[in-house]
Design a protein around this motif. Sequence first.
Motif, PDB file in Angstrom:
ATOM      1  N   SER A 124       0.927  -1.147  -0.074  1.00  0.00           N
ATOM      2  CA  SER A 124       0.016   0.113   0.065  1.00  0.00           C
ATOM      3  C   SER A 124       0.954   1.453  -0.049  1.00  0.00           C
ATOM      4  O   SER A 124       0.349   2.297  -0.449  1.00  0.00           O
ATOM      5  N   SER A 125       1.777   1.236   0.395  1.00  0.00           N
ATOM      6  CA  SER A 125       2.845   2.551   0.484  1.00  0.00           C
ATOM      7  C   SER A 125       3.816   2.685  -0.537  1.00  0.00           C
ATOM      8  O   SER A 125       4.476   3.536  -0.819  1.00  0.00           O
ATOM      9  N   LEU A 126       3.559   1.441  -1.682  1.00  0.00           N
ATOM     10  CA  LEU A 126       4.686   1.386  -2.780  1.00  0.00           C
ATOM     11  C   LEU A 126       3.767   2.087  -3.988  1.00  0.00           C
ATOM     12  O   LEU A 126       2.806   1.569  -4.341  1.00  0.00           O
ATOM     13  N   ASP A 127       4.704   2.804  -4.844  1.00  0.00           N
ATOM     14  CA  ASP A 127       4.394   2.981  -6.202  1.00  0.00           C
ATOM     15  C   ASP A 127       5.158   1.936  -7.115  1.00  0.00           C
ATOM     16  O   ASP A 127       6.325   2.526  -7.544  1.00  0.00           O
ATOM     17  N   TRP A 128       4.777   0.876  -7.245  1.00  0.00           N
ATOM     18  CA  TRP A 128       5.560  -0.213  -7.792  1.00  0.00           C
ATOM     19  C   TRP A 128       4.728  -0.767  -9.167  1.00  0.00           C
ATOM     20  O   TRP A 128       3.541  -0.643  -8.926  1.00  0.00           O
ATOM     21  N   PRO A 129       5.267  -1.311 -10.037  1.00  0.00           N
ATOM     22  CA  PRO A 129       4.589  -1.828 -11.246  1.00  0.00           C
ATOM     23  C   PRO A 129       3.729  -3.025 -10.814  1.00  0.00           C
ATOM     24  O   PRO A 129       4.092  -3.821  -9.841  1.00  0.00           O
ATOM     25  N   GLU A 130       2.394  -3.036 -11.375  1.00  0.00           N
ATOM     26  CA  GLU A 130       1.606  -4.129 -10.925  1.00  0.00           C
ATOM     27  C   GLU A 130       2.226  -5.464 -11.223  1.00  0.00           C
ATOM     28  O   GLU A 130       2.260  -6.430 -10.413  1.00  0.00           O
ATOM     29  N   ARG A 131       2.964  -5.570 -12.165  1.00  0.00           N
ATOM     30  CA  ARG A 131       3.741  -6.802 -12.503  1.00  0.00           C
ATOM     31  C   ARG A 131       4.659  -7.469 -11.433  1.00  0.00           C
ATOM     32  O   ARG A 131       4.503  -8.540 -10.968  1.00  0.00           O
ATOM     33  N   VAL A 132       5.335  -6.368 -10.879  1.00  0.00           N
ATOM     34  CA  VAL A 132       6.191  -6.766  -9.797  1.00  0.00           C
ATOM     35  C   VAL A 132       5.563  -7.234  -8.740  1.00  0.00           C
ATOM     36  O   VAL A 132       5.710  -8.155  -7.838  1.00  0.00           O
ATOM     37  N   LYS A 133       4.544  -6.563  -8.274  1.00  0.00           N
ATOM     38  CA  LYS A 133       3.568  -6.856  -7.164  1.00  0.00           C
ATOM     39  C   LYS A 133       3.024  -8.094  -7.281  1.00  0.00           C
ATOM     40  O   LYS A 133       2.759  -9.066  -6.182  1.00  0.00           O
ATOM     41  N   THR A 134       2.382  -8.519  -8.413  1.00  0.00           N
ATOM     42  CA  THR A 134       1.861  -9.725  -8.870  1.00  0.00           C
ATOM     43  C   THR A 134       2.893 -10.816  -8.579  1.00  0.00           C
ATOM     44  O   THR A 134       2.708 -11.911  -7.908  1.00  0.00           O
ATOM     45  N   LEU A 135       3.953 -10.672  -9.179  1.00  0.00           N
ATOM     46  CA  LEU A 135       5.054 -11.701  -9.123  1.00  0.00           C
ATOM     47  C   LEU A 135       5.382 -12.008  -7.686  1.00  0.00           C
ATOM     48  O   LEU A 135       5.536 -13.176  -7.134  1.00  0.00           O
ATOM     49  N   GLN A 136       5.436 -10.888  -6.968  1.00  0.00           N
ATOM     50  CA  GLN A 136       5.964 -11.033  -5.290  1.00  0.00           C
ATOM     51  C   GLN A 136       4.821 -11.823  -4.588  1.00  0.00           C
ATOM     52  O   GLN A 136       5.049 -12.776  -3.640  1.00  0.00           O
ATOM     53  N   THR A 137       3.540 -11.513  -4.859  1.00  0.00           N
ATOM     54  CA  THR A 137       2.362 -11.929  -4.150  1.00  0.00           C
ATOM     55  C   THR A 137       2.284 -13.522  -4.457  1.00  0.00           C
ATOM     56  O   THR A 137       2.123 -14.197  -3.714  1.00  0.00           O
ATOM     57  N   ASN A 138       2.431 -13.988  -5.997  1.00  0.00           N
ATOM     58  CA  ASN A 138       2.435 -15.160  -6.379  1.00  0.00           C
ATOM     59  C   ASN A 138       3.752 -15.866  -5.361  1.00  0.00           C
ATOM     60  O   ASN A 138       3.568 -17.214  -5.163  1.00  0.00           O
ATOM     61  N   TRP A 139       4.839 -15.352  -5.479  1.00  0.00           N
ATOM     62  CA  TRP A 139       5.820 -16.127  -4.875  1.00  0.00           C
ATOM     63  C   TRP A 139       5.687 -16.239  -3.441  1.00  0.00           C
ATOM     64  O   TRP A 139       5.978 -17.400  -2.865  1.00  0.00           O
ATOM     65  N   ILE A 140       5.016 -15.286  -2.766  1.00  0.00           N
ATOM     66  CA  ILE A 140       4.818 -15.582  -1.111  1.00  0.00           C
ATOM     67  C   ILE A 140       3.681 -16.495  -1.192  1.00  0.00           C
ATOM     68  O   ILE A 140       3.826 -17.511  -0.082  1.00  0.00           O
ATOM     69  N   GLY A 141       2.906 -16.577  -2.010  1.00  0.00           N
ATOM     70  CA  GLY A 141       1.619 -17.893  -2.165  1.00  0.00           C
ATOM     71  C   GLY A 141       1.138 -17.978  -0.839  1.00  0.00           C
ATOM     72  O   GLY A 141       1.191 -19.011  -0.316  1.00  0.00           O
ATOM     73  N   ARG A 142       0.426 -17.042  -0.420  1.00  0.00           N
ATOM     74  CA  ARG A 142      -0.600 -17.080   1.084  1.00  0.00           C
ATOM     75  C   ARG A 142      -2.003 -17.984   0.796  1.00  0.00           C
ATOM     76  O   ARG A 142      -2.424 -17.614  -0.146  1.00  0.00           O
ATOM     77  N   SER A 143      -1.843 -19.095   1.605  1.00  0.00           N
ATOM     78  CA  SER A 143      -3.257 -19.517   1.392  1.00  0.00           C
ATOM     79  C   SER A 143      -3.868 -19.745   2.803  1.00  0.00           C
ATOM     80  O   SER A 143      -2.903 -20.056   3.980  1.00  0.00           O
ATOM     81  N   GLU A 144      -5.158 -19.268   3.139  1.00  0.00           N
ATOM     82  CA  GLU A 144      -5.807 -19.441   4.273  1.00  0.00           C
ATOM     83  C   GLU A 144      -6.400 -20.729   4.398  1.00  0.00           C
ATOM     84  O   GLU A 144      -7.069 -21.107   3.510  1.00  0.00           O
ATOM     85  N   GLY A 145      -6.568 -21.057   5.781  1.00  0.00           N
ATOM     86  CA  GLY A 145      -7.362 -22.265   5.969  1.00  0.00           C
ATOM     87  C   GLY A 145      -7.211 -22.619   7.383  1.00  0.00           C
ATOM     88  O   GLY A 145      -7.264 -21.681   8.352  1.00  0.00           O
ATOM     89  N   ALA A 146      -7.175 -24.062   7.823  1.00  0.00           N
ATOM     90  CA  ALA A 146      -6.846 -24.395   9.329  1.00  0.00           C
ATOM     91  C   ALA A 146      -5.987 -25.566   9.277  1.00  0.00           C
ATOM     92  O   ALA A 146      -5.573 -26.210   8.218  1.00  0.00           O
ATOM     93  N   SER A 147      -5.143 -25.569  10.470  1.00  0.00           N
ATOM     94  CA  SER A 147      -4.465 -26.577  10.870  1.00  0.00           C
ATOM     95  C   SER A 147      -5.168 -27.642  11.871  1.00  0.00           C
ATOM     96  O   SER A 147      -5.935 -26.823  12.750  1.00  0.00           O
ATOM     97  N   VAL A 148      -5.334 -29.002  11.333  1.00  0.00           N
ATOM     98  CA  VAL A 148      -6.147 -29.971  12.442  1.00  0.00           C
ATOM     99  C   VAL A 148      -5.349 -30.844  12.676  1.00  0.00           C
ATOM    100  O   VAL A 148      -4.390 -31.431  11.928  1.00  0.00           O
ATOM    101  N   VAL A 149      -5.409 -31.331  13.897  1.00  0.00           N
ATOM    102  CA  VAL A 149      -4.642 -32.438  14.371  1.00  0.00           C
ATOM    103  C   VAL A 149      -5.439 -33.694  14.319  1.00  0.00           C
ATOM    104  O   VAL A 149      -6.437 -33.989  14.896  1.00  0.00           O
TER     105      VAL A 149
END
Length: 826
Positions: free
Chosen positions: A208-233
């Motif tokens: 949010s505080s960056l003026d960066w190309p969308e492309r770079v932001k997308t690449l970083q977002t995909n690289w980080i690859g966040r998935s939300e869910g649950a851990s179950v034992v």
Amino acid sequence: MTPQYDPATIEPKWQKRWETDGLYNADVDPSRPKHYALTMLPYPSGDLHIGHWYAMTPSDARARYMRMKGYNVMFPMGFDAFGLPAEGAAIKRNIHPKEWTYANIERMRVQLRSMGAMFDWRREAISSDPKYYKWTEWFFIQLFKHGLAYRALAAVDFCPSCNTTLAREQVWGEDRHCERCGTPVVKKHLEQWFFRITDYADELLDFSSLDWPERVKTLQTNWIGRSEGASVVFHTEDGDPMEIFTTRPDTLWGATFMVLAPEHPLVDKVTSDEYREQVEAYKLQASRQSDIEREAVDKEKTGVFTGGYAINPVNKARIPIWIADYVLMTYGTGAIMAVPAHDQRDFEFARKYDLEIIPVIQPEGEPDLDGATMEEAYIGPGVMVNSGPFNGTRVTDAKGRKNPGIAAVIDWLEEQGIGREDVNYRLHDWLISRQRYWGAPIPMIYCQECGWNPVPEDELPVLLPDDVEWRPTGESPLKFHPTWKHTTCPECGKPAERETDTMDTFMCSSWYHLRYLSPDYDQGPFDPKEYDYWMPVDTYTGGIEHATMHLIYTRFFHKAGRDMGIMKGPEPMIQLRNQGMVLGEDSEKMSKSRGNVVAPDELVKRYGADTVRAYLMFFARWDQGGPWDSKGIGGPARWLKRVWALFHETAGEQPAPEGDTAAVERRLRRKVHQTLRSVTRDFEEFQFNTIVSSLMELLNEMQKAREQGAVGTAAWKEALELYLLMLAPVTPHIAEELWAEALGKPYSIHNQSWPQVDEEATREDEIVLIVQVNGKVRDRVTVPADVSEADAKAAALAAEGAQRFMDGQQPRKVIYVPGRLVNIVV
RNA sequence: GCCGAAGUGGCGGAACUGGCAGACGCGCACGACUCAAAAUCGUGUUCCUUCGGGAGUGUGGGUUCGAUUCCCACCUUCGGCACCA
């Protein structure tokens, strides 16, 4: 002033003058607004290539523009001087990596100076200098002390050609090859140093505080690859806990088996005697396969039953435990619950091995799903069924808590103490150990009794020994030095050993923008006074290839530094712009082996630096790049010759005594200020190609005005002056020379302010209105600029072309776009 | 498979907010200068044309008086990720 444009004379002359005058020195000055312009520093490979010019000279033009706009601009340069090629050269040519590197730096400094860029050389930083890497080591120690650096045994990627481990970011492509040399990597189990970049995964997703190309932001977002869910034992029948991660806790009731990665630590324990043989065989087979083979997507899924069973904690169902190589030890916990009804991979596996399929999400308005007859997994929205207390709960396409079914189940899991809301990342911690010599030593000491401890800070830097033998063995050359590694434990004083691996060079480049602030400062990595004034970097330019490497590392480094109280602010680099790549004339990537390399030194010799700069800005969109065209450079070369000729021929001339030049002057001023407006806008937007074409266009107009008798008038003088001011950032030498010699203005044009657009002058007196009939251009009429709508329409309707195509019909509708056109609809 | 970017003359590319498509340059053609060539300068250069005009910004549709620009579908190219649970 010579009649011939001779860059070979004027360019070195001004470069020398600028340097001796310290024209581009940037010093802290709180009374002026600052602008920190940074372009990615080069590796000292020995020769500056055209790609460096392409990255640096437009960045320089932008920095010069900002300087003329009144900013106190710092534009530093340095060398990313540690790294493998130096060792390669050492082995091949029996020359010390240090010697090789510093000889290259010498050579490249000369080449860099030939660009005529406004580098402040007092701020030069070289990452292989002890006064630099002392602080690279110091940063490592701070990270270690704050728990952000740790040592761990892991299956890591190893490049057999570079003879070192690599970070995950340095392994590319489907065949998992080394980013540097292209050799496919192999897995090794080694103890290595890591940085906890995953602690910052969520923050790194915030742009949010960056003026960066969308492309770079997308690449970083995909690289980080966040998935939300649950851990179950889950538990085995014997009571051993097995944690799994799932993005679909709403499908827990449909879990009909579990799958462990073959390397999962519980595999041996859950395997029954009856199945041990086949499990061992499968494990052996999986371990022999390369990652590439294992991860091939289209490969049919294989696996074997372990003979063991687990209990599904939500419904106490007894479900078989399998092992399969489609479950990876490197993601999540290396164990999954399999819900074949709602996951395609699990579905295929279940069909193949005849495992139970129980649908638990029923699509609305469709016939009931039946595990026996389904042809593929159902992954869409619906209503939960066969799910005990949750039957009837709606499930949408949304991920995580935004999905009502998932949210309800997570709450329940937490109440029951079975599981918790969780997030998983594709991002791994950053592996920084390298088994090489030419890098910053990892300043750690291992003691049999006290374990790992950092070198005391007052003993930094840990210097690289000069007398090493570079045997590419896969282990650090420092290990084989007779004395270097032997030291004493900083805790107990007993004999201990130094870490012999060195750091990933991305560690050095994660903070080079800070070393530029004060390259000789010895009280810390940087002078806080400089930091407070100059940081953050306002404009950062460089190639996109670093999107998931350097640009992620440096953000992490900054955020970690901030949390340790060393740095300030949310981000290190606010505005980022990427240049494209200059390809060879054959449209292929330039390389010595292809023989398509363009050598900037030769171009400078032949055309001059200004022409090379102008052509690089002109020949393609900067963010896209493209193939080099050796004929194309003739355009900008001719342009600068014509600029020179025009100034040379007309500078001193007085206006002809007779003749009314008012109309010519007005036209000239209009074009000059219109050009200034578009050049200004294009500088703001990094549109360097249209800056040059606008200036070419203006030159053509000036040529016309000259023929019409404008020379010597006030408008002409203004045009000459503004022309050079607009030229100054693009082609600094010719602008300086003509400023002094043709216009006789005081040194230096590069201390002048960017001119203001005279809006009044840009206004048109008359405009040409397009006359359309049914949307087709049929005529054009010239009307006063302030024409009324009624007059404009009347003029259009009366136009010969309009009459002809209206064919005597009455207009059904007449559309008037002020200043543009009249469209007559019949 | 998923995500992203891009498709405009012979070529690189331009077109601000939905309003003259092809600026600027390369190349090419013709002309001037020259014994000649290079360099330089000038003119022309999207395609088709019965010279009236017609077609045209990857393809097909849509919205609009009007679309390179907005919407939908598709094709192609490039980049990234990829059994990610």
